[in-house]
Design a protein around this motif. Structure first.
Motif, PDB file in Angstrom:
ATOM      1  N   ALA A 139       0.950  -1.055  -0.101  1.00 27.18           N
ATOM      2  CA  ALA A 139      -0.084  -0.057   0.120  1.00 27.18           C
ATOM      3  C   ALA A 139       0.924   1.245  -0.032  1.00 27.18           C
ATOM      4  O   ALA A 139       0.982   1.817   1.069  1.00 27.18           O
ATOM      5  CB  ALA A 139      -1.014  -0.002   1.236  1.00 27.18           C
ATOM      6  N   CYS A 148       0.064   4.598   1.761  1.00 29.56           N
ATOM      7  CA  CYS A 148       0.091   4.700   3.134  1.00 29.56           C
ATOM      8  C   CYS A 148       1.255   5.577   3.515  1.00 29.56           C
ATOM      9  O   CYS A 148       2.356   5.668   3.101  1.00 29.56           O
ATOM     10  CB  CYS A 148       0.246   3.265   3.682  1.00 29.56           C
ATOM     11  SG  CYS A 148       0.630   3.410   5.579  1.00 29.56           S
ATOM     12  N   ARG A 191       5.943  -0.422   4.718  1.00 26.36           N
ATOM     13  CA  ARG A 191       4.603   0.001   4.215  1.00 26.36           C
ATOM     14  C   ARG A 191       4.580   1.654   3.894  1.00 26.36           C
ATOM     15  O   ARG A 191       4.127   2.002   2.708  1.00 26.36           O
ATOM     16  CB  ARG A 191       3.381  -0.425   5.042  1.00 26.36           C
ATOM     17  CG  ARG A 191       3.316  -1.961   5.216  1.00 26.36           C
ATOM     18  CD  ARG A 191       2.937  -2.705   3.916  1.00 26.36           C
ATOM     19  NE  ARG A 191       3.293  -4.100   4.285  1.00 26.36           N
ATOM     20  CZ  ARG A 191       4.296  -4.702   3.792  1.00 26.36           C
ATOM     21  NH1 ARG A 191       5.353  -4.447   3.223  1.00 26.36           N
ATOM     22  NH2 ARG A 191       4.189  -5.999   3.988  1.00 26.36           N
ATOM     23  N   PRO A 192       4.704   2.296   4.906  1.00 23.18           N
ATOM     24  CA  PRO A 192       4.608   3.952   4.701  1.00 23.18           C
ATOM     25  C   PRO A 192       5.871   4.229   3.900  1.00 23.18           C
ATOM     26  O   PRO A 192       5.653   5.638   3.490  1.00 23.18           O
ATOM     27  CB  PRO A 192       4.505   4.376   5.930  1.00 23.18           C
ATOM     28  CG  PRO A 192       5.177   3.412   6.893  1.00 23.18           C
ATOM     29  CD  PRO A 192       4.935   2.266   6.206  1.00 23.18           C
TER      30      PRO A 192
END
Length: 75
Positions: free
Chosen positions: A27, A30, A51-52
């Motif tokens: 993602a 994110c 993820r981020p």
């Protein structure tokens, strides 16, 4: 897993899960992760924090909140 969606924009505001988003989930939009899962595995920590930190058009920041001192313990 719990998903919170903004009804106006239809964007996902929050994803909550325990050991659900640690592997095999991408993602890049994110921009924050709350690490509330202690791990002794450096590779798992990289997965969870990745993820981020992935690049995404227009994204200029990412937050990592580590409530289990994973980074302090593992570097």
């Amino acid at each position: 897993a719990l998903v919170s969606v903004d009804p106006r924009t239809q964007f996902i505001k929050a994803l909550v899960g325990v050991s659900v988003f640690t592997e095999g989930f991408d993602a890049p939009i994110c921009n924050a992760a709350v690490l509330a899962y202690p791990t002794a595995s450096l590779s798992k920590l990289y997965q969870m924090s990745g993820r981020p930190t992935r690049k995404y058009t227009g994204k200029t920041y990412a937050y990592l909140l580590d409530f289990c001192d994973n980074f302090s313990r593992l570097g």
